[in-house]
Design a protein around this motif. Structure first.
Motif, PDB file in Angstrom:
ATOM      1  N   GLU A   1      -3.012  -4.594  -6.567  1.00  0.00           N
ATOM      2  CA  GLU A   1      -2.208  -5.060  -5.439  1.00  0.00           C
ATOM      3  C   GLU A   1      -2.580  -6.515  -5.136  1.00  0.00           C
ATOM      4  O   GLU A   1      -3.755  -6.868  -5.132  1.00  0.00           O
ATOM      5  CB  GLU A   1      -2.483  -4.235  -4.178  1.00  0.00           C
TER       6      GLU A   1
ATOM      7  N   ARG B   1      -7.267  -3.413  -4.550  1.00  0.00           N
ATOM      8  CA  ARG B   1      -6.552  -4.070  -3.466  1.00  0.00           C
ATOM      9  C   ARG B   1      -6.976  -5.532  -3.386  1.00  0.00           C
ATOM     10  O   ARG B   1      -8.131  -5.863  -3.641  1.00  0.00           O
ATOM     11  CB  ARG B   1      -6.816  -3.353  -2.143  1.00  0.00           C
TER      12      ARG B   1
ATOM     13  N   ALA C   1     -11.797  -2.525  -3.140  1.00  0.00           N
ATOM     14  CA  ALA C   1     -11.337  -3.514  -2.163  1.00  0.00           C
ATOM     15  C   ALA C   1     -12.388  -4.613  -2.042  1.00  0.00           C
ATOM     16  O   ALA C   1     -13.575  -4.379  -2.304  1.00  0.00           O
ATOM     17  CB  ALA C   1     -11.084  -2.855  -0.808  1.00  0.00           C
TER      18      ALA C   1
ATOM     19  N   SER D   1       0.829  -1.214   0.000  1.00  0.00           N
ATOM     20  CA  SER D   1       0.000   0.000   0.000  1.00  0.00           C
ATOM     21  C   SER D   1       0.859   1.258   0.000  1.00  0.00           C
ATOM     22  O   SER D   1       0.500   2.266  -0.623  1.00  0.00           O
ATOM     23  CB  SER D   1      -0.941  -0.003   1.208  1.00  0.00           C
TER      24      SER D   1
ATOM     25  N   THR E   1       2.003   1.768  -3.518  1.00  0.00           N
ATOM     26  CA  THR E   1       0.883   2.275  -4.307  1.00  0.00           C
ATOM     27  C   THR E   1       0.672   3.766  -4.055  1.00  0.00           C
ATOM     28  O   THR E   1       0.494   4.552  -4.986  1.00  0.00           O
ATOM     29  CB  THR E   1      -0.404   1.496  -3.969  1.00  0.00           C
TER      30      THR E   1
END
Length: 324
Positions: free
Chosen positions: A140, A111, A78, A37, A40
């Motif tokens: 991610e 994510r 997410a 994160s 990112t």
């Protein structure tokens, strides 16, 4: 400022930009605790800035909006209950079709991208086949191999890792964050979570070293007949957290390695449980069996199996092997 162990990966990204090879999709891969994160955020901040050098200027309107936490040219996706559904990816597609508000790029971040179901992954693939101009999609993931090969092939992959030679820089960073951390404690935690500095920081905050020592003392109290099985299994059931079991297993496997490679510079985590195991006939085999029995506990932590019964079974089997 990026974490020191992530600087090589960020430099690699900057080289892409300097060579005018900015991709339209990027996979940021790395284990939990490596700092995905953070990487990112660094890349997003640079892309949304109107005058990056390549670091964001922090002064333009776009930087100020990003700093507020609500940028119209950025969308974050997410999982919900560990799943990303197709409706969320369709919303992302609509986001990309709109004109940028104040930034030179539109950026979408997914994510735990390996949580996409089949329909969501196929919808995302259509975006990658015809990527919108002036956009970047960042995925991610801890498990890039779970993504469709056709998705992986259309993305630049940035793998984050912390190599052994970066240990001095990590040590300095951790000691600045945790001034009371001793060199021995750091060596122990590094062995439990090698190459994962953020996970180490969490373990320090949770005082995991002393908790693991307490768990091992409880185990030993049963194995050398100072406490009953009922008392010890109850203690372990109540006190051992889910993330402690793999840490204990990692520690025991390190003990095995040290026993067979005593000349190595491996960490030394002294505990009476270690001495107990290696005083037994076939102590290495007994400790390995202990690690294998822990797998049964870890596999069944989230189902209806009674953890305490599994703990009792593990302890009894090890004790039976010890006396046989």
């Amino acid at each position: 400022m990026i974490y020191p162990w992530l600087q090589p990966a960020l430099d690699q990204w900057h080289q892409q930009l300097a060579a005018n090879r900015q991709p339209q999709a990027l996979i940021i891969e790395g284990n939990q605790g490596i700092g995905k994160s953070a990487m990112t955020r660094a890349i997003v901040a640079e892309l949304l800035c109107r005058a990056p050098k390549p670091e964001p200027c922090g002064e333009c309107q776009s930087c100020r909006i990003y700093g507020s936490g609500q940028h119209p040219d950025l969308i974050l996706v997410a999982p919900e209950k560990n799943l990303i559904k197709v409706a969320v990816i369709r919303e992302l597609v609509r986001f990309f079709t709109a004109t940028a508000h104040s930034a030179p790029h539109k950026v979408a971040v997914i994510r735990q991208a390996d949580g996409m179901n089949t329909a969501a992954a196929n919808a995302l693939l259509k975006v990658l086949e015809e990527p919108p101009a002036g956009s970047l999609l960042i995925l991610e993931t801890d498990r890039a191999h779970y993504l469709l090969p056709t998705i992986r092939s259309r993305c630049l992959q940035l793998k984050l890792q912390c190599r052994a030679e970066q240990y001095p820089a990590v040590k300095n960073w951790l000691q600045k964050q945790k001034p009371d951390l001793s060199a021995d404690q750091l060596a122990q935690l590094w062995a439990l979570s090698p190459g994962l500095p953020l996970q180490i920081a969490r373990l320090i905050d949770e005082d995991v070293v002393s908790q693991l020592a307490s768990h091992m003392s409880s185990m030993l109290a049963y194995l050398d007949d100072r406490q009953s099985l009922t008392v010890v299994s109850q203690q372990l059931d109540q006190e051992v957290k889910a993330n402690h079991w793999p840490l204990l297993q990692t520690l025991f496997l390190h003990w095995l390695k040290e026993e067979h490679r005593p000349q190595s510079e491996a960490f030394q985590w002294s505990h009476d449980l270690r001495q107990w195991f290696f005083k037994q006939p076939c102590g290495s085999g007994l400790l390995l069996n202990f690690c294998q029995l822990m797998n049964t506990i870890m596999v069944n932590l989230n189902n209806q199996t009674k953890t305490r019964l599994l703990i009792e079974s593990m302890l009894v089997k090890v004790k039976q092997r010890q006396v046989s």
